[in-house]
Design a protein around this motif. Sequence first.
Motif, PDB file in Angstrom:
ATOM      1  N   LEU A   1       0.826  -1.203   0.000  1.00  0.00           N
ATOM      2  CA  LEU A   1       0.000   0.000   0.000  1.00  0.00           C
ATOM      3  C   LEU A   1       0.861   1.254   0.000  1.00  0.00           C
ATOM      4  N   ALA A   2       1.929   1.245   0.801  1.00  0.00           N
ATOM      5  CA  ALA A   2       2.833   2.398   0.824  1.00  0.00           C
ATOM      6  C   ALA A   2       3.494   2.611  -0.535  1.00  0.00           C
ATOM      7  N   SER A   3       3.771   1.521  -1.240  1.00  0.00           N
ATOM      8  CA  SER A   3       4.469   1.616  -2.533  1.00  0.00           C
ATOM      9  C   SER A   3       3.603   2.217  -3.629  1.00  0.00           C
ATOM     10  N   GLN A   4       2.310   2.383  -3.381  1.00  0.00           N
ATOM     11  CA  GLN A   4       1.456   3.009  -4.388  1.00  0.00           C
ATOM     12  C   GLN A   4       1.712   4.508  -4.496  1.00  0.00           C
ATOM     13  N   ASP A   5       2.338   5.081  -3.474  1.00  0.00           N
ATOM     14  CA  ASP A   5       2.595   6.520  -3.465  1.00  0.00           C
ATOM     15  C   ASP A   5       4.066   6.878  -3.368  1.00  0.00           C
ATOM     16  N   THR A   6       4.927   5.893  -3.118  1.00  0.00           N
ATOM     17  CA  THR A   6       6.359   6.149  -2.943  1.00  0.00           C
ATOM     18  C   THR A   6       7.146   5.116  -3.731  1.00  0.00           C
ATOM     19  N   ALA A   7       8.261   5.530  -4.339  1.00  0.00           N
ATOM     20  CA  ALA A   7       9.069   4.628  -5.160  1.00  0.00           C
ATOM     21  C   ALA A   7       9.820   3.628  -4.292  1.00  0.00           C
ATOM     22  N   PHE A   8       9.697   2.359  -4.614  1.00  0.00           N
ATOM     23  CA  PHE A   8      10.445   1.290  -3.975  1.00  0.00           C
ATOM     24  C   PHE A   8      11.479   0.758  -4.968  1.00  0.00           C
ATOM     25  N   VAL A   9      12.701   0.513  -4.490  1.00  0.00           N
ATOM     26  CA  VAL A   9      13.739  -0.044  -5.366  1.00  0.00           C
ATOM     27  C   VAL A   9      13.261  -1.340  -5.996  1.00  0.00           C
ATOM     28  N   ASN A  10      12.719  -2.232  -5.190  1.00  0.00           N
ATOM     29  CA  ASN A  10      12.115  -3.470  -5.680  1.00  0.00           C
ATOM     30  C   ASN A  10      10.639  -3.467  -5.336  1.00  0.00           C
ATOM     31  N   SER A  11       9.799  -3.668  -6.333  1.00  0.00           N
ATOM     32  CA  SER A  11       8.361  -3.659  -6.092  1.00  0.00           C
ATOM     33  C   SER A  11       7.997  -4.771  -5.110  1.00  0.00           C
ATOM     34  N   ILE A  12       6.965  -4.513  -4.328  1.00  0.00           N
ATOM     35  CA  ILE A  12       6.531  -5.496  -3.350  1.00  0.00           C
ATOM     36  C   ILE A  12       5.956  -6.726  -4.035  1.00  0.00           C
ATOM     37  N   GLU A  13       5.149  -6.529  -5.065  1.00  0.00           N
ATOM     38  CA  GLU A  13       4.579  -7.688  -5.756  1.00  0.00           C
ATOM     39  C   GLU A  13       5.649  -8.498  -6.468  1.00  0.00           C
ATOM     40  N   GLY A  14       6.641  -7.813  -7.066  1.00  0.00           N
ATOM     41  CA  GLY A  14       7.731  -8.538  -7.706  1.00  0.00           C
ATOM     42  C   GLY A  14       8.534  -9.344  -6.707  1.00  0.00           C
ATOM     43  N   THR A  15       8.821  -8.736  -5.552  1.00  0.00           N
ATOM     44  CA  THR A  15       9.569  -9.441  -4.516  1.00  0.00           C
ATOM     45  C   THR A  15       8.801 -10.638  -3.991  1.00  0.00           C
ATOM     46  N   MET A  16       7.528 -10.441  -3.721  1.00  0.00           N
ATOM     47  CA  MET A  16       6.714 -11.504  -3.143  1.00  0.00           C
ATOM     48  C   MET A  16       6.598 -12.714  -4.063  1.00  0.00           C
ATOM     49  N   PHE A  17       6.447 -12.474  -5.368  1.00  0.00           N
ATOM     50  CA  PHE A  17       6.150 -13.564  -6.285  1.00  0.00           C
ATOM     51  C   PHE A  17       7.379 -14.109  -7.016  1.00  0.00           C
ATOM     52  N   LEU A  18       8.475 -13.362  -7.009  1.00  0.00           N
ATOM     53  CA  LEU A  18       9.652 -13.805  -7.767  1.00  0.00           C
ATOM     54  C   LEU A  18      10.821 -14.227  -6.893  1.00  0.00           C
ATOM     55  N   GLU A  19      10.780 -13.909  -5.587  1.00  0.00           N
ATOM     56  CA  GLU A  19      11.883 -14.363  -4.733  1.00  0.00           C
ATOM     57  C   GLU A  19      11.578 -15.781  -4.251  1.00  0.00           C
ATOM     58  N   THR A  20      11.629 -16.685  -5.165  1.00  0.00           N
ATOM     59  CA  THR A  20      11.387 -18.097  -4.909  1.00  0.00           C
ATOM     60  C   THR A  20      12.024 -18.880  -6.039  1.00  0.00           C
ATOM     61  N   LYS A  21      12.405 -20.087  -5.739  1.00  0.00           N
ATOM     62  CA  LYS A  21      13.014 -20.915  -6.784  1.00  0.00           C
ATOM     63  C   LYS A  21      12.003 -21.331  -7.836  1.00  0.00           C
ATOM     64  N   HIS A  22      10.712 -21.136  -7.554  1.00  0.00           N
ATOM     65  CA  HIS A  22       9.700 -21.369  -8.582  1.00  0.00           C
ATOM     66  C   HIS A  22       9.882 -20.424  -9.762  1.00  0.00           C
ATOM     67  N   SER A  23      10.441 -19.229  -9.520  1.00  0.00           N
ATOM     68  CA  SER A  23      10.436 -18.176 -10.535  1.00  0.00           C
ATOM     69  C   SER A  23      11.498 -18.350 -11.611  1.00  0.00           C
ATOM     70  N   LEU A  24      12.444 -19.270 -11.424  1.00  0.00           N
ATOM     71  CA  LEU A  24      13.524 -19.397 -12.411  1.00  0.00           C
ATOM     72  C   LEU A  24      12.975 -19.674 -13.799  1.00  0.00           C
ATOM     73  N   GLY A  25      11.916 -20.450 -13.882  1.00  0.00           N
ATOM     74  CA  GLY A  25      11.345 -20.758 -15.188  1.00  0.00           C
ATOM     75  C   GLY A  25      10.706 -19.571 -15.859  1.00  0.00           C
ATOM     76  N   HIS A  26      10.407 -18.518 -15.103  1.00  0.00           N
ATOM     77  CA  HIS A  26       9.749 -17.345 -15.669  1.00  0.00           C
ATOM     78  C   HIS A  26      10.737 -16.339 -16.242  1.00  0.00           C
ATOM     79  N   VAL A  27      11.894 -16.196 -15.595  1.00  0.00           N
ATOM     80  CA  VAL A  27      12.819 -15.135 -16.022  1.00  0.00           C
ATOM     81  C   VAL A  27      14.137 -15.657 -16.584  1.00  0.00           C
ATOM     82  N   VAL A  28      14.418 -16.943 -16.426  1.00  0.00           N
ATOM     83  CA  VAL A  28      15.688 -17.492 -16.896  1.00  0.00           C
ATOM     84  C   VAL A  28      15.438 -18.345 -18.144  1.00  0.00           C
ATOM     85  N   PRO A  29      16.183 -18.106 -19.230  1.00  0.00           N
ATOM     86  CA  PRO A  29      16.014 -18.934 -20.435  1.00  0.00           C
ATOM     87  C   PRO A  29      16.201 -20.415 -20.111  1.00  0.00           C
ATOM     88  N   LYS A  30      15.473 -21.259 -20.831  1.00  0.00           N
ATOM     89  CA  LYS A  30      15.474 -22.688 -20.541  1.00  0.00           C
ATOM     90  C   LYS A  30      16.872 -23.285 -20.577  1.00  0.00           C
TER      91      LYS A  30
END
Length: 347
Positions: free
Chosen positions: A101-130
Amino acid sequence: MRLLILTNRPDCLGENDVPISNAFRRSGWEVVFGEITAIGADDYRFFTRGVLVQASGEPYGLGAAAQGIQGVYFFDECQIVWVNCGAPPSIAHDVWQLLWLASQDTAFVNSIEGTMFLETKHSLGHVVPKENRAFAYTSNEFSLLWECYRQSSHLWWVAKPPGAYCGQNVFLLPPNGPNVRAILQCLTGNADAQSEFGGLTERESLITQRRAGYGPGGLKAQYAVLQQFIPEVGKGEKRIIVACGEAVAWHGREKSADDHRSNIAQGARPIPVDLNSAEIELAELIGRKLMKHGINFVGIDMAYPYIIDLNLTNPGGIYDAKLASGMDRSDRVAELMISRFVGSGET
């Protein structure tokens, strides 16, 4: 201009708190070290308790206590917010909601939604080439992972939780290993064994096991990743810090002789290394992909041509790279962040 760094303990600054704050202060910024556990809202205006440090003054060293004006500081009074730690599990859900909620009005270096959903080993398939990631299975069912291992039990594998840090519970599974079954049971929550408690009949127990690992206290299953072992790791991993899509700092990690893990927290030590053009290109490709999700600062673990892990919250690297090579790249990080979020001519 003011930077808010959210940290665990302003009285004991960590390996990113120190170089980042020093670099911003050299650029003329004030820095607030805010407590991640003290976030609140005043009529839905978000704040935290912290320490305001002026731009002038001596630079901080690792473990130092922030010296300045203690008080309550509002997120919207800061131009940039940098989250340098996670919240304790008991309040994590609320903290991440408040931060979003705070990030909707202030710039965050790393977005909260990006951090929450991509800081996991599940995410390698989404951002890393096969071609740059190891083959892996993910499940919370022991039987599935056990069968996957058995079908290729002549190979070496690695088993680990998808969201662990610092090498926690990362197991190297040898071909036909005698403890593999127990390890996979443990990582998936020992759900089958849990279902045996509570006086269930054999039939009831079987039904319970088939319901995704439910035991008498509810769902016991936990997720685990079973990943093919990458021989390139034996030659050494590199930690690469990418800021705003640019590879800015890196070091090698020499593991200890009695451990297969190369995490600094597990006894490895940072060593100086060079990056070739292919390694830089791959790291910056991933950095640009992450920027599309609001991630502007990441630590990438690489054993080229493979990406081992992505680290979004407080990734060590700037401090360790300086220890290894003597080169402090924190000023370049601050320059990139200021240019991206504020504009180079407004500091």
